[in-house]
Motif scaffolding. Structure first.
Motif: not given
Length: 82
Positions: A5, A9, A12, A34, A43, A49
């Motif tokens: 992280w 980000w 989502m 995810i 990602l 995130l």
């Protein structure tokens, strides 16, 4: 492959939305979503995130639901937190 992280980000909600009609608990739907983003390389390693607060707002669920999803991903070795 582990994901850290960091400072950025991915929104989502643009990629998947958990459904209340699904028999699978919402936290597992979020974790699976995810994982799919990681598998598809949407990602990438080092991408941040969203916070549990931000994701709970995106998916209109309790923050603890997102925390459970993160815990599931951490225990499976998909992500880690510092």
């Amino acid at each position: 492959m582990k994901f850290e992280w960091t400072n950025y980000w991915v929104p989502m909600k643009e990629f998947f939305v958990p459904h209340k009609d699904n028999d699978q608990p919402k936290y597992l739907q979020i974790a699976e979503g995810i994982k799919d983003l990681i598998r598809k390389k949407i990602l990438k390693k080092g991408e941040k995130l969203p916070s549990s607060r931000n994701l709970s707002q995106q998916f209109v669920c309790h923050r603890q639901t997102v925390t459970l999803a993160f815990d599931e991903l951490i225990s499976g070795g998909w992500i880690y937190s510092e």
